[in-house]
Design a protein around this motif. Structure first.
Motif, short mmCIF file in Angstrom:
data_model
loop_
_atom_site.label_atom_id
_atom_site.label_comp_id
_atom_site.label_asym_id
_atom_site.label_seq_id
_atom_site.Cartn_x
_atom_site.Cartn_y
_atom_site.Cartn_z
N VAL A 189 0.99 -1.02 0.14
CA VAL A 189 -0.12 0.35 -0.36
C VAL A 189 0.40 1.57 0.10
O VAL A 189 0.99 1.90 -0.64
CB VAL A 189 -1.31 0.39 1.14
CG1 VAL A 189 -1.65 1.03 1.35
CG2 VAL A 189 -2.23 -1.13 1.56
N LYS A 192 2.07 1.73 -3.31
CA LYS A 192 1.04 2.58 -4.43
C LYS A 192 1.17 3.97 -4.25
O LYS A 192 0.84 4.59 -5.42
CB LYS A 192 -0.46 1.61 -3.88
CG LYS A 192 0.28 0.30 -4.79
CD LYS A 192 0.09 -0.10 -6.05
CE LYS A 192 -0.21 -1.97 -6.70
NZ LYS A 192 0.99 -2.30 -5.88
N SER A 246 -17.06 -3.04 -14.42
CA SER A 246 -15.58 -4.32 -14.00
C SER A 246 -14.59 -3.68 -12.72
O SER A 246 -14.34 -4.53 -12.12
CB SER A 246 -15.12 -4.11 -15.20
OG SER A 246 -14.62 -2.74 -15.85
N LEU A 247 -14.73 -2.30 -12.56
CA LEU A 247 -13.24 -1.81 -11.79
C LEU A 247 -13.33 -1.93 -10.14
O LEU A 247 -12.97 -2.50 -9.33
CB LEU A 247 -12.75 -0.50 -12.10
CG LEU A 247 -12.19 0.16 -12.83
CD1 LEU A 247 -11.94 1.70 -13.31
CD2 LEU A 247 -10.51 -0.45 -12.92
N LYS A 248 -14.99 -1.54 -9.96
CA LYS A 248 -15.73 -2.14 -9.13
C LYS A 248 -15.43 -3.47 -8.82
O LYS A 248 -15.65 -3.63 -7.33
CB LYS A 248 -17.33 -0.72 -8.89
CG LYS A 248 -17.17 -0.04 -8.58
CD LYS A 248 -18.66 0.58 -8.93
CE LYS A 248 -18.65 2.12 -9.15
NZ LYS A 248 -19.73 2.62 -8.71
N ASN A 250 -14.16 -5.69 -9.34
CA ASN A 250 -12.26 -6.35 -8.94
C ASN A 250 -11.92 -5.83 -8.36
O ASN A 250 -11.13 -6.27 -6.79
CB ASN A 250 -11.95 -5.78 -9.94
CG ASN A 250 -9.76 -6.37 -9.97
OD1 ASN A 250 -9.76 -6.97 -10.01
ND2 ASN A 250 -9.32 -5.60 -10.88
N THR A 251 -12.43 -4.60 -7.76
CA THR A 251 -11.99 -3.75 -6.31
C THR A 251 -12.98 -4.77 -5.28
O THR A 251 -12.11 -5.40 -4.33
CB THR A 251 -12.44 -1.99 -6.35
OG1 THR A 251 -11.48 -1.59 -7.11
CG2 THR A 251 -11.90 -1.11 -4.74
N ASN A 252 -13.49 -4.97 -5.48
CA ASN A 252 -14.54 -6.09 -4.23
C ASN A 252 -14.49 -7.37 -4.27
O ASN A 252 -14.35 -7.47 -2.87
CB ASN A 252 -16.42 -5.63 -4.31
CG ASN A 252 -17.03 -4.28 -4.36
OD1 ASN A 252 -16.42 -3.66 -3.32
ND2 ASN A 252 -18.02 -4.19 -5.12
N ASP A 253 -14.04 -8.17 -5.14
CA ASP A 253 -12.87 -9.58 -4.94
C ASP A 253 -12.16 -8.66 -4.51
O ASP A 253 -11.59 -9.86 -3.40
CB ASP A 253 -13.67 -9.37 -6.36
CG ASP A 253 -14.36 -10.18 -7.23
OD1 ASP A 253 -15.35 -9.85 -6.35
OD2 ASP A 253 -14.63 -10.11 -8.26
N ASN A 254 -10.86 -8.50 -4.73
CA ASN A 254 -10.02 -7.94 -4.09
C ASN A 254 -9.78 -7.80 -2.40
O ASN A 254 -9.35 -8.53 -1.55
CB ASN A 254 -8.59 -6.93 -4.54
CG ASN A 254 -8.57 -7.23 -5.90
OD1 ASN A 254 -8.49 -8.60 -6.65
ND2 ASN A 254 -8.18 -6.23 -6.50
N MET A 255 -11.34 -7.49 -1.89
CA MET A 255 -11.12 -6.64 -0.65
C MET A 255 -11.23 -7.45 -0.04
O MET A 255 -11.71 -7.85 1.38
CB MET A 255 -11.80 -5.19 -0.47
CG MET A 255 -11.67 -4.04 -1.23
SD MET A 255 -9.88 -3.39 -0.58
CE MET A 255 -10.91 -3.61 1.26
#
Length: 328
Positions: A189, A192, A246-248, A250-255
């Motif tokens: 983090v 980033k 798709s970005l949301k 992907n972000t939700n999956d990662n979180m």
């Protein structure tokens, strides 16, 4: 020609940075710059700077064109380095700058005796900007004017790179510096965030350049504008609903993965804590029973010893009475 073939990229390896900082720390007591020779190899348009060594260097502060670089020392050092690793060639020289000095083009001409196209690398040992890498690379190219031909420095792209063995060594050196209580996720983090800060800084530079061009303070450079247009064309269109969705997702999956991993980590930590507590209780119970058993044995041994003494005393008294004659 090959002598004027400008490399596309210069990769500085960690050992070079460590050597330059060590050289500056040992030699420079009056905050003056130090100079050394760079060793490495060139493959195509990329130059890899793998190693370096210090060279005695002095210059006059009042007259920058008066300087001394011990080339005899350099030749002796390079002959010894060549015996260790013959694949590493002289590819340039470094200075701790932090900027180009008037005598640098003359020093570069001297280094050209040993390599046709030397790379001049400025290594900033006291960087003030954490968002920039501490190296700047240059090569000299001929600049033909109406009256004479002279050489000027041209900036080329530089980056910090390392091979797998070097990465292991750097990790080992940073083991005592890095905070072990901080997780790998926190490091990622932080990286980033640093990357985003660097991106913002470069976007501010682009905006400032475009404002000055629009105001007529800077001349129009079509090559720079073409590069900017390529950058803008590569940027994703965040106004598209499909891309945003798709970005949301992907972000939700990662979180979700991070959240589940954190839960599992906490449960395992609690499980280990409970197991450790139960194990300590069992060890304390075994130790207590052992102590009680030893104490009981000690009491029994003490009682047997006291009883043995009493029996011996009674036997002695009876023998004495039998031995004494009766009274008349």
């Amino acid at each position: 020609s090959a002598a004027f073939d400008v490399p596309e990229k210069v990769v500085v390896h960690p050992l070079v940075l460590l050597s330059a900082v060590d050289h500056f720390t040992r030699v420079s007591r009056s905050n003056k710059r130090v100079v050394g020779i760079l060793l490495g190899k060139r493959s195509g348009g990329q130059v890899d700077i793998l190693n370096s060594y210090a060279v005695p260097f002095e210059e006059d502060k009042k007259n920058p064109h008066i300087w001394f670089l011990d080339h005899n020392y350099h030749e002796g050092m390079f002959s010894m380095f060549k015996k260790v690793n013959a694949r590493e060639k002289v590819i340039g020289w470094y200075s701790t700058g932090p900027k180009i000095q008037p005598a640098d083009i003359e020093i570069n001409e001297m280094v050209r005796r040993y390599t046709p196209q030397p790379v001049f690398c400025i290594i900033d040992v006291n960087p003030k900007d954490d968002l920039e890498i501490p190296t700047q690379a240059y090569v000299s190219v001929p600049d033909v004017s109406d009256t004479q031909t002279q050489r000027n420095f041209v900036h080329i792209q530089s980056e910090i790179g390392a091979m797998e063995a070097e990465e292991v060594g750097v990790e080992h050196l940073l083991r005592d510096i890095r905070d072990t209580s901080v997780s790998t996720l926190s490091d990622q983090v932080a990286q980033k965030v640093s990357s985003l800060k660097g991106l913002k800084k470069r976007m501010d530079t682009l905006a400032d350049y475009l404002k000055k061009v629009a105001a007529g303070k800077l001349p129009l450079n079509h090559q720079i504008l073409y590069n900017l247009q390529d950058i803008f064309n590569l940027c994703p269109n965040l106004q598209l609903k499909e891309l945003v969705t798709s970005l949301k997702v992907n972000t939700n999956d990662n979180m979700l993965v991070i959240y589940v991993a954190s839960l599992i980590r906490s449960i395992i930590a609690l499980h280990n804590l409970i197991n450790n507590k139960l194990k300590n209780q069992d060890l304390e119970k075994i130790k207590r029973l052992k102590d009680e058993k030893q104490e009981k044995k000690a009491i029994e041994a003490k009682g047997q010893a006291a009883e043995g003494k009493k029996n011996n005393k009674d036997d002695g008294s009876s023998k004495k009475d039998e031995a004494s004659p009766p009274k008349k």
